[in-house]
Design a protein around this motif. Structure first.
Motif, PDB file in Angstrom:
ATOM      1  N   ASN A  40       0.824  -1.207   0.000  1.00 14.66           N
ATOM      2  CA  ASN A  40       0.000   0.000   0.000  1.00 14.66           C
ATOM      3  C   ASN A  40       0.861   1.260   0.000  1.00 14.66           C
ATOM      4  OD1 ASN A  40      -2.289  -1.605   0.058  1.00 14.66           O
ATOM      5  ND2 ASN A  40      -2.505  -1.500   2.290  1.00 14.66           N
ATOM      6  N   ARG A  41       1.930   1.282   0.796  1.00 16.71           N
ATOM      7  CA  ARG A  41       2.806   2.451   0.836  1.00 16.71           C
ATOM      8  C   ARG A  41       3.511   2.641  -0.504  1.00 16.71           C
ATOM      9  NH1 ARG A  41       5.125   4.860   5.113  1.00 16.71           N
ATOM     10  NH2 ARG A  41       3.051   4.521   6.005  1.00 16.71           N
ATOM     11  N   GLU A  42       3.907   1.554  -1.111  1.00 20.69           N
ATOM     12  CA  GLU A  42       4.570   1.654  -2.408  1.00 20.69           C
ATOM     13  C   GLU A  42       3.601   2.171  -3.471  1.00 20.69           C
ATOM     14  OE1 GLU A  42       7.482  -1.060  -5.278  1.00 20.69           O
ATOM     15  OE2 GLU A  42       6.412  -1.963  -3.580  1.00 20.69           O
ATOM     16  N   VAL A  43       2.342   1.712  -3.413  1.00 18.78           N
ATOM     17  CA  VAL A  43       1.337   2.211  -4.354  1.00 18.78           C
ATOM     18  C   VAL A  43       1.102   3.698  -4.142  1.00 18.78           C
ATOM     19  CG1 VAL A  43      -1.100   2.059  -5.012  1.00 18.78           C
ATOM     20  CG2 VAL A  43       0.223  -0.031  -4.642  1.00 18.78           C
ATOM     21  N   TRP A  44       1.007   4.099  -2.877  1.00 12.93           N
ATOM     22  CA  TRP A  44       0.806   5.521  -2.599  1.00 12.93           C
ATOM     23  C   TRP A  44       2.010   6.344  -3.069  1.00 12.93           C
ATOM     24  CZ3 TRP A  44       3.535   8.961   0.487  1.00 12.93           C
ATOM     25  CH2 TRP A  44       2.931  10.197   0.711  1.00 12.93           C
ATOM     26  N   ALA A  45       3.225   5.831  -2.871  1.00 17.55           N
ATOM     27  CA  ALA A  45       4.419   6.540  -3.321  1.00 17.55           C
ATOM     28  C   ALA A  45       4.413   6.716  -4.839  1.00 17.55           C
ATOM     29  CB  ALA A  45       5.669   5.786  -2.875  1.00 17.55           C
ATOM     30  N   GLN A  46       4.022   5.693  -5.546  1.00 19.70           N
ATOM     31  CA  GLN A  46       3.957   5.809  -6.998  1.00 19.70           C
ATOM     32  C   GLN A  46       2.913   6.824  -7.427  1.00 19.70           C
ATOM     33  OE1 GLN A  46       3.267   1.824  -8.405  1.00 19.70           O
ATOM     34  NE2 GLN A  46       5.361   1.133  -7.952  1.00 19.70           N
ATOM     35  N   ALA A  47       1.804   6.903  -6.706  1.00 19.63           N
ATOM     36  CA  ALA A  47       0.771   7.881  -7.035  1.00 19.63           C
ATOM     37  C   ALA A  47       1.263   9.313  -6.810  1.00 19.63           C
ATOM     38  CB  ALA A  47      -0.485   7.623  -6.199  1.00 19.63           C
ATOM     39  N   GLN A  48       2.145   9.502  -5.833  1.00 21.00           N
ATOM     40  CA  GLN A  48       2.691  10.828  -5.563  1.00 21.00           C
ATOM     41  C   GLN A  48       3.921  11.139  -6.416  1.00 21.00           C
ATOM     42  OE1 GLN A  48       1.539  13.188  -3.584  1.00 21.00           O
ATOM     43  NE2 GLN A  48      -0.159  12.037  -2.706  1.00 21.00           N
ATOM     44  N   GLY A  49       4.397  10.171  -7.172  1.00 18.76           N
ATOM     45  CA  GLY A  49       5.621  10.362  -7.920  1.00 18.76           C
ATOM     46  C   GLY A  49       6.854  10.210  -7.063  1.00 18.76           C
ATOM     47  N   PHE A  50       6.725   9.514  -5.921  1.00 16.37           N
ATOM     48  CA  PHE A  50       7.839   9.311  -5.001  1.00 16.37           C
ATOM     49  C   PHE A  50       8.540   7.999  -5.314  1.00 16.37           C
ATOM     50  CE2 PHE A  50       6.160  11.963  -1.158  1.00 16.37           C
ATOM     51  CZ  PHE A  50       6.158  13.078  -1.975  1.00 16.37           C
ATOM     52  N   ASP A  51       9.752   7.900  -4.810  1.00 17.93           N
ATOM     53  CA  ASP A  51      10.481   6.638  -4.823  1.00 17.93           C
ATOM     54  C   ASP A  51      10.188   5.884  -3.526  1.00 17.93           C
ATOM     55  OD1 ASP A  51      11.651   7.202  -7.297  1.00 17.93           O
ATOM     56  OD2 ASP A  51      13.289   8.317  -6.348  1.00 17.93           O
ATOM     57  N   TYR A  52      10.423   4.595  -3.571  1.00 21.99           N
ATOM     58  CA  TYR A  52      10.098   3.778  -2.403  1.00 21.99           C
ATOM     59  C   TYR A  52      11.321   2.968  -1.984  1.00 21.99           C
ATOM     60  CZ  TYR A  52       8.053   0.152   0.522  1.00 21.99           C
ATOM     61  OH  TYR A  52       7.779  -0.699   1.570  1.00 21.99           O
ATOM     62  N   HIS A  70      16.276   0.386  19.053  1.00 22.31           N
ATOM     63  CA  HIS A  70      15.833  -0.806  18.327  1.00 22.31           C
ATOM     64  C   HIS A  70      14.672  -0.512  17.382  1.00 22.31           C
ATOM     65  CE1 HIS A  70      12.992  -0.726  21.747  1.00 22.31           C
ATOM     66  NE2 HIS A  70      12.152  -1.281  20.876  1.00 22.31           N
ATOM     67  N   VAL A  71      14.083   0.655  17.483  1.00 22.75           N
ATOM     68  CA  VAL A  71      12.977   1.012  16.585  1.00 22.75           C
ATOM     69  C   VAL A  71      13.548   1.302  15.202  1.00 22.75           C
ATOM     70  CG1 VAL A  71      11.097   2.614  16.160  1.00 22.75           C
ATOM     71  CG2 VAL A  71      11.624   1.913  18.496  1.00 22.75           C
ATOM     72  N   GLU A  72      13.020   0.635  14.206  1.00 24.18           N
ATOM     73  CA  GLU A  72      13.537   0.742  12.847  1.00 24.18           C
ATOM     74  C   GLU A  72      12.689   1.694  12.005  1.00 24.18           C
ATOM     75  OE1 GLU A  72      15.218  -3.876  12.589  1.00 24.18           O
ATOM     76  OE2 GLU A  72      13.600  -3.186  11.273  1.00 24.18           O
ATOM     77  N   VAL A  73      13.310   2.181  10.941  1.00 24.94           N
ATOM     78  CA  VAL A  73      12.628   3.018   9.949  1.00 24.94           C
ATOM     79  C   VAL A  73      12.295   2.142   8.760  1.00 24.94           C
ATOM     80  CG1 VAL A  73      12.859   4.967   8.383  1.00 24.94           C
ATOM     81  CG2 VAL A  73      13.752   5.132  10.706  1.00 24.94           C
ATOM     82  N   LEU A  74      10.989   2.028   8.451  1.00 21.95           N
ATOM     83  CA  LEU A  74      10.535   1.144   7.377  1.00 21.95           C
ATOM     84  C   LEU A  74       9.593   1.908   6.443  1.00 21.95           C
ATOM     85  CD1 LEU A  74       9.692  -2.022   9.535  1.00 21.95           C
ATOM     86  CD2 LEU A  74      11.795  -1.570   8.248  1.00 21.95           C
ATOM     87  N   ASP A  75       9.380   1.313   5.268  1.00 23.53           N
ATOM     88  CA  ASP A  75       8.414   1.812   4.280  1.00 23.53           C
ATOM     89  C   ASP A  75       8.641   3.294   3.994  1.00 23.53           C
ATOM     90  OD1 ASP A  75       7.331  -0.723   4.287  1.00 23.53           O
ATOM     91  OD2 ASP A  75       5.755  -0.220   5.722  1.00 23.53           O
ATOM     92  N   VAL A  76       9.786   3.591   3.449  1.00 22.88           N
ATOM     93  CA  VAL A  76      10.184   4.983   3.208  1.00 22.88           C
ATOM     94  C   VAL A  76       9.771   5.376   1.790  1.00 22.88           C
ATOM     95  CG1 VAL A  76      12.098   6.605   3.195  1.00 22.88           C
ATOM     96  CG2 VAL A  76      12.131   4.641   4.751  1.00 22.88           C
ATOM     97  N   ALA A  77       8.995   6.464   1.704  1.00 21.54           N
ATOM     98  CA  ALA A  77       8.629   7.066   0.419  1.00 21.54           C
ATOM     99  C   ALA A  77       9.209   8.476   0.393  1.00 21.54           C
ATOM    100  CB  ALA A  77       7.118   7.106   0.248  1.00 21.54           C
ATOM    101  N   PHE A  78       9.939   8.810  -0.638  1.00 21.26           N
ATOM    102  CA  PHE A  78      10.599  10.107  -0.690  1.00 21.26           C
ATOM    103  C   PHE A  78      10.560  10.651  -2.109  1.00 21.26           C
ATOM    104  CE2 PHE A  78      13.596   6.727  -1.393  1.00 21.26           C
ATOM    105  CZ  PHE A  78      14.405   7.160  -2.423  1.00 21.26           C
TER     106      PHE A  78
END
Length: 319
Positions: free
Chosen positions: A34-46, A67-75
């Protein structure tokens, strides 16, 4: 019998753990999709994960255990500014928008139901509608709180719990979500918040001491040492002055081209400067004294040594 029961219980627990891991993987896969689909809709990279953002952002909602990780990055770029959307594992969804200039002034605008900042370098400024503002420079923060900021504080979605500044970035925090409408709204409100913070004074980097050898550096003796070019010009002037003094003490003799005849009886020419040797005593003839010849008596008119007539080719010896 007892060992068999324990063995069966262990198998059931292991199977349950496997099922839970599979379900979590499926859920993460769906969220990632879902995050990748949203990133593509915004013209972002994933990107599935990132390890650098934890070192860039540290305040407010980013103040979490290691220990908290950063995941599903759209930029990508949003409305002319760089933007990043990512998740902190089981913690929050973060939206960040980059400003044109960094500022040392920190502004923290959060909902009144959210706990106060854990940082000790900010103080409470006051309430604006359902939100409360904190800052490390209350005087500057007061100038930021105009009508547009008050309107933003009242119209921002409730789920965008915290908005704050950090260096060149403005960030917003909300509970974990992958809803496209919420992501769009959060990105828009954080972008508006960044626009209102253009009045913040930019950071001033410390300047190094000027290099005295730099020809473009300060020339004031109180600000820097004497520059190399000035020292070189000074030495040249001193050398020229010394050469002028030497020429004054011992000027060159005039040449024949200037009309000076060294063999003339009364040589004409520019006088020779500088100290002159002491004059020699005049010869007896020049002093008016007549020397008597050997074997002759002096007379009343005096005696004069006979000699050859003066030559017309050589000057008389005036020395």
């Amino acid at each position: 019998m007892t060992s068999t029961v324990y063995f069966l219980i262990a198998l059931v627990a292991l199977a349950g753990a496997g099922v839970l891991l599979w379900l979590d993987h499926q859920r993460r896969s769906v969220l990632r999709a879902n995050r990748e689909v949203w990133a593509q809709a915004q013209g972002f990279d994933y990107r599935e994960s990132d390890t650098k953002l934890r070192r860039v952002f540290r305040r407010a909602a980013m103040d979490v255990p290691d220990h908290v990780e950063v995941l599903d990055v759209a930029f990508g770029e949003y409305d002319g500014a760089q933007a990043v959307v990512f998740d902190l594992t089981e913690t929050a969804t973060i939206v960040a928008v980059r400003r044109k200039a960094a500022s040392q002034v920190i502004v923290d605008l959060r909902h009144e139901d959210v706990l106060a900042p854990a940082e000790t370098d900010v103080d409470l400024l006051g309430a604006m509608g359902p939100r409360v503002m904190f800052s490390n420079n209350l005087e500057v923060a007061r100038r930021v709180c105009d009508r547009r900021m008050i309107a933003l504080a009242n119209s921002a979605p409730r789920y965008v719990e915290i908005m704050w500044t950090e260096g060149k970035w403005v960030l917003g925090s909300m509970p974990l979500t992958n809803d496209s409408a919420r992501l769009d709204a959060a990105l828009d409100v954080v972008r508006r918040f960044a626009d209102l913070l253009r009045v913040l004074p930019p950071s001033v980097d410390p300047q190094d001491a000027p290099d005295p050898r730099d020809p473009h550096g300060p020339t004031n003796a109180e600000l820097a040492d004497e520059k190399t070019e000035n020292m070189r010009d000074k030495r040249r002037r001193e050398a020229a002055e010394q050469a002028g003094e030497a020429a004054t003490v011992a000027a060159p003799l005039p040449s024949a081209e200037s009309g000076f005849n060294p063999f003339a009886r009364d040589p004409q020419g520019p006088p020779v400067r500088g100290p002159q040797p002491a004059p020699r005593p005049p010869a007896p003839q020049q002093a008016g004294q007549n020397l008597p010849l050997s074997g002759q008596e002096p007379s009343g008119q005096g005696w004069r040594r006979p000699g050859p007539p003066p030559s017309q080719h050589y000057p008389e010896d005036e020395s």
